[in-house]
Scaffold this motif. Sequence first.
Motif, PDB file in Angstrom:
ATOM      1  N   GLU A 162      29.530 -66.319 -33.142  1.00 11.14           N
ATOM      2  CA  GLU A 162      29.907 -65.754 -34.433  1.00 11.14           C
ATOM      3  C   GLU A 162      28.652 -65.691 -35.290  1.00 11.14           C
ATOM      4  OE1 GLU A 162      33.041 -68.010 -36.172  1.00 11.14           O
ATOM      5  OE2 GLU A 162      34.368 -67.813 -34.438  1.00 11.14           O
ATOM      6  N   GLY A 163      28.235 -64.483 -35.624  1.00 11.10           N
ATOM      7  CA  GLY A 163      27.024 -64.326 -36.424  1.00 11.10           C
ATOM      8  C   GLY A 163      25.832 -64.909 -35.705  1.00 11.10           C
ATOM      9  N   ASP A 164      25.089 -65.805 -36.377  1.00 14.13           N
ATOM     10  CA  ASP A 164      23.904 -66.399 -35.759  1.00 14.13           C
ATOM     11  C   ASP A 164      24.181 -67.792 -35.202  1.00 14.13           C
ATOM     12  OD1 ASP A 164      24.155 -67.829 -38.081  1.00 14.13           O
ATOM     13  OD2 ASP A 164      22.139 -67.436 -38.841  1.00 14.13           O
ATOM     14  N   ARG A 165      25.449 -68.088 -34.934  1.00 15.71           N
ATOM     15  CA  ARG A 165      25.804 -69.384 -34.357  1.00 15.71           C
ATOM     16  C   ARG A 165      26.559 -69.201 -33.043  1.00 15.71           C
ATOM     17  NH1 ARG A 165      22.362 -70.736 -37.084  1.00 15.71           N
ATOM     18  NH2 ARG A 165      22.302 -72.300 -38.759  1.00 15.71           N
ATOM     19  N   LEU A 166      26.329 -70.128 -32.136  1.00 14.48           N
ATOM     20  CA  LEU A 166      26.943 -70.113 -30.811  1.00 14.48           C
ATOM     21  C   LEU A 166      27.421 -71.520 -30.498  1.00 14.48           C
ATOM     22  CD1 LEU A 166      25.428 -68.614 -27.545  1.00 14.48           C
ATOM     23  CD2 LEU A 166      26.043 -71.020 -27.640  1.00 14.48           C
ATOM     24  N   TRP A 167      28.614 -71.639 -29.892  1.00 13.30           N
ATOM     25  CA  TRP A 167      29.167 -72.936 -29.522  1.00 13.30           C
ATOM     26  C   TRP A 167      29.546 -72.920 -28.050  1.00 13.30           C
ATOM     27  CZ3 TRP A 167      30.318 -70.067 -33.779  1.00 13.30           C
ATOM     28  CH2 TRP A 167      30.083 -70.642 -35.030  1.00 13.30           C
ATOM     29  N   PHE A 168      29.282 -74.026 -27.347  1.00 15.42           N
ATOM     30  CA  PHE A 168      29.675 -74.134 -25.945  1.00 15.42           C
ATOM     31  C   PHE A 168      29.700 -75.604 -25.549  1.00 15.42           C
ATOM     32  CE2 PHE A 168      25.256 -74.869 -25.466  1.00 15.42           C
ATOM     33  CZ  PHE A 168      24.967 -75.270 -24.168  1.00 15.42           C
TER      34      PHE A 168
END
Length: 723
Positions: free
Chosen positions: A236-242
């Motif tokens: 989402e936008g300039d953030r990434l989660w994993f």
Amino acid sequence: MFKKEIWTWTSLLCASLLGSATTVALSGCTPTPPVNVDTSTTIDSPVDSNVTGGAPSAAVETPMPADESVSKAKTEAQPGTEPAVKLVAAPAADVALTASPDAVRKSGGDWPQWGGTSERNNTPGVTGLPEEWNIGKFDRRTGDWDSSKAKNIRWYANLGSQTYGNPVVAGGHVYVGTNNGAGHIKRYPSEVDLGCLLAFNEKDGEFLWQHSSEKLITGRVHDWPLQGVCCAPLVEGDRLWFVTNRGEVRCLDTKGFYDGEDDGPVTNEPANVAEIMNAGPAAKAHADTLAALAEGKLSDAAKAKLAEADEPLDGDVVVTTVTDGKVWKATGNFGGVDRDITIKQIGPRIMFVKALGVDDKRDADVVWVFDMMGPEMGVSQHNMCACSVTSYGDLLFVNTSNGLDESHINLPAPDAPSFICMDKNTGEVIWTDSSPGRNILHGQWSSPAVAELGGVPQALFCGGDGILYSFAANRGKDGKPELLWKFDCNPKTTVWKLGGEGTRNNLIATPVAYDGLVYIAVGQDPEHGEGEGHFWCIDPTKRGDTSPTLAMKLEDGKRVPIEHRRIQAVEPEKGEVEVDNPNSAVVWHYSMFDSNKDDEIDFEEEMHRSIGTCAIKDNVLYVADFSGLVHCLDAKGTKDGKPVVHFTYDMLAQSWGSPLIADGRVFIGDEDGDVAIFEFGAENNEPMDEINMGSSVYSTPVAANESIFISTKDKLFSIGETE
């Protein structure tokens, strides 16, 4: 997630994720990371020949750290790192909320998570996809590409030797979870086993950065060799989660260090650069290095090791003692950057550690980390962590992968959470739930879905007991969520047996929300083989126990509910019975259907175990089972709860992935490396074409921005119209 113990999923989880019961039960290996195994995809393949079709990156290759956990396994695995950072109060990132699921699907643009949206229906509104393609030919020894017969291949990039992560396309980047077989970072050559999340330029396939997670010291019980990162990230936008193979939830800056910033609160994270072991031929180098450090110098052996890791010393170095005989600091120009290298004597090894920063362009920029295996939660994942996270507003939903140990009988952490809700901006845990309790059958490798159903935002969690749970997708109360309903996806008389011999199944597929209903298939670890399957269409507006049937026993002439049991919910020989549930949420159920009306059920007329997620468009549903059958059904079924089966098609190879419906066609990959392409529609029961991708397709094709992206076992392809 998975070829050994899924996903293990691999997958798929992971692939979702893998291993036979016998193999795992006999395991117990505890290798010291980094693990040196042959993960390379080619013989004598140069490290930086990872991309065809784009200019090679000029950035200096540098290593990525693996934070030391407070848990014993992670402490021992990462002797050269500093303690992991615990984050619960970071300032909120500037991340825009995601667009509505309908808007994302209809746009034909980015596909920013597994299934594109939190509803998980892989049906992007992409147009302009090619009618056909040909990948050309790859030399098995050198990896060289003969593109003379290639068609509509925009670019390809090398992945690891086993890939179960599905591609995600967002913000001009393509992200894929894999292992380290490509060796993109020189400090980590391809024989070092890691979990890797890779980022490529969407336009030309140029390698951008890599997040690397070293393997856990506990070995295959928690972190199965070669499986890598088996999930897909959320962007989402300039953030990434994993989630990593080490059981961590990580938030990254999608721009990496290319924006010239080290985003925090995690900054200057430690990165293992090299090591010298006091063993075998390296024993002399170990002794010489300790002697030189005692004199305030770097030995020739130390300099050579640093050069091998792409951190050559240029000019003079100042070595100072931090802790006598244990810790030193070397200050100089390493790899063209003025920096400090921390040197630690830990047991039989000397470790060289640096702090990552804006000069380390080929590494990921970590924003925050939460360790699910740490003391706060104490999760004990089975073979791997393989959840593709999703969000609703500022809420992040994660399956922890808590599961059994190598005995496949004992549950090490019965009180640990199985499903958690976090603040995606800060990493704060908002609530946790451990509903499956001691009834976890094996592992928990599915991914959650979130949708507004019946006017209520619901977070759907596939429990390790084969039960689908729905929680209110909100912040809960006092650290606990509100359970809306639960649905047992296994008939009550089914039995769980080790190694896949039984009929009770896990939930490895991801639930899909479509037009107010929920869809899910049951399955098992691929190493357990084929078996009896079930596919359910569920009404999510009911509350409480909405299972098809209830487990009862007779007491004093009355039927009394039986508390759910792990191995078998109802044992008829004990006088227990399975009775219809008046509160059942079953819309329709599919296990077999006599399509040819010959009063016999053929192989092609059965739903088998599946680790695949369905895809639905215009009420036409496609799902592939692990036996390789593609099932096409009416998503609404009939009013009497029976399925409407349009057709089944045998791909003649096992299917680990899920269908893609896009641009009037349906794409499904299989283990033989073939992608079957159907014209969309209930009447189109034979594929238009089958295109071989050169190696197994364990993942799911995705489409975005007029391109198809397919990750095979070892390569990522961008497929689109070319001149």
